[in-house]
Structures are given as structure tokens and as C-alpha cells.
Write an enzyme that holds these catalytic residues in place. Structure first.
Site, PDB file in Angstrom:
ATOM      1  N   GLY A   1       0.848  -1.107  -0.624  1.00  0.00           N
ATOM      2  CA  GLY A   1      -0.010   0.081  -0.003  1.00  0.00           C
ATOM      3  C   GLY A   1       0.608   1.157  -0.518  1.00  0.00           C
ATOM      4  CB  CYS A   2      -0.208   4.665   1.522  1.00  0.00           C
ATOM      5  SG  CYS A   2       0.607   5.819   2.034  1.00  0.00           S
ATOM      6  CG  PHE A   3       6.098   4.814  -0.622  1.00  0.00           C
ATOM      7  CD1 PHE A   3       5.226   6.416  -0.262  1.00  0.00           C
ATOM      8  CD2 PHE A   3       6.662   4.630  -1.622  1.00  0.00           C
ATOM      9  CE1 PHE A   3       5.173   7.641  -1.618  1.00  0.00           C
ATOM     10  CE2 PHE A   3       6.964   5.711  -2.973  1.00  0.00           C
ATOM     11  CZ  PHE A   3       5.571   7.206  -2.552  1.00  0.00           C
ATOM     12  CD1 TRP A   4       4.482   8.987   2.045  1.00  0.00           C
ATOM     13  CD2 TRP A   4       2.181   9.949   2.417  1.00  0.00           C
ATOM     14  NE1 TRP A   4       4.185   9.390   0.780  1.00  0.00           N
ATOM     15  CE2 TRP A   4       3.026  10.484   1.114  1.00  0.00           C
ATOM     16  CE3 TRP A   4       0.951  10.236   2.590  1.00  0.00           C
ATOM     17  CZ2 TRP A   4       2.189  11.086   0.772  1.00  0.00           C
ATOM     18  CZ3 TRP A   4       0.571  10.851   1.552  1.00  0.00           C
ATOM     19  CH2 TRP A   4       1.105  11.581   0.966  1.00  0.00           C
ATOM     20  CB  CYS A   5       1.305   3.158   5.448  1.00  0.00           C
ATOM     21  SG  CYS A   5      -0.191   4.131   5.365  1.00  0.00           S
TER      22      CYS A   5
END
Length: 171
Positions: free
Chosen positions: A8-12
Site C-alpha cells: 500500500g502507501c509507502f508512507w504507512c
């Protein structure tokens, strides 16, 4: 040693692994697509075939690939195809990009064990693919959660996920 995961989102995923003992560094980027030097906007369009990934540099004497797999599968939903929460598209698919045969076998065995133990209510759709060229994400994506704690996405999505993970380390 390197490990590369798309969850998913690489920030997470970045902040989860930044808080994992034995991990030396985590870099957000893109892998698995067709375009040379893709931008965030191009990847988000879904047209390049890239996945948002994190490239992890880890110390094998402190943490093994098996433990990294445990963290990865504990902190994202490996049962949703091309989706993590509200993020939808092939760029958010669940994938382990392996760097050698040992990582490939470990990932496949790990997924098979999770399926055998019926850890998830739905089948695991996480792909296991050979690592290809890693394209580092733009500078503003690096250390995103820590640099943008007041961002609504960080507060509503990432912070609860990180807090849950950190609590799990204390049990």
C-alpha cells in the site's frame, strides 16, 4: 542486506519499518513497472505498472528476513487485490520483491503457512516477484510521517497503525 515490500502507501510502511529493531534504513520508491525514472504522479495514475514500495536495509545479525515478513504481513492487509484501505490501484498491490532465492522461498513458505493456519479470513493475494530496478521516490516522500505529523492522513491513517504496531512490540 536488502528487502523490498509493497504494502500500500509507502508512507504507512516506511514508518513501521523505521520503528523495527535491526532495520538500518528505509527508502520509499517504485518497483515493478515499465517506465524509466517514474514520478509519483505517473505511478499514482496506474499507467506505469510500478508499485509503491519500501527498500529496507537491514542487519541480519539483528533481524532476519523471516521477522521482516512477520512485520510486513502483520501491518497491512495481504488479502485485498490492488488495494489498501481507501487507496485503490495496482500501485498499492501487496508484493514481496525478493533479492535472492532464499528470500523467494522464505516468502512463499511464509504465505503458505499463513494460508494453512487460516490466519486471514480471505485468501492471501500477495505476489512474490523478483526485485527489479528500484526507483527512489521524490525527496518529500522520505520520512513522510515524521516530517508531516499534522497531515490529516498521517493523523487518521498512519498514527493509529503505528501505535497498534508499537503496542504489539511491548506484548
Amino acid at each position: 542486506m536488502k528487502a523490498t515490500f509493497g504494502g500500500g502507501c509507502f508512507w504507512c510502511t516506511e514508518v513501521i519499518f523505521q520503528n523495527t529493531a535491526g532495520v538500518n534504513s528505509v527508502r520509499p520508491g517504485y518497483m515493478g513497472g515499465e517506465r524509466e525514472n517514474p514520478t509519483y504522479e505517473q505511478v499514482c495514475s496506474g499507467a506505469t505498472g510500478h508499485v509503491e514500495v519500501i527498500e529496507i536495509d537491514f542487519d541480519e545479525s539483528q533481524i532476519g528476513f523471516q521477522k521482516l515478513l512477520e512485520v510486513f504481513f502483520k501491518t497491512h492487509d495481504p488479502t485485498t487485490l490492488n488495494r489498501q484501505g481507501a487507496d485503490v490501484g495496482t500501485q498499492y498491490r501487496s508484493v514481496v520483491f525478493y533479492h535472492d532465492e532464499a528470500q523467494k522461498l522464505a516468502a512463499m513458505d511464509f504465505i503458505q503457512a499463513l494460508e494453512s493456519e487460516k490466519v486471514f479470513d480471505s485468501p492471501i493475494v500477495t505476489a512474490v516477484e523478483p526485485a527489479s530496478r528500484f526507483w527512489e521516490a521524490e525527496a518529500y516522500h522520505h520520512d513522510y510521517f515524521n516530517q508531516n505529523p499534522q497531515n490529516q492522513f498521517c493523523q487518521v491513517v498512519i498514527a493509529p497503525k503505528l501505535n497498534k504496531y508499537l503496542k504489539s512490540l511491548n506484548h
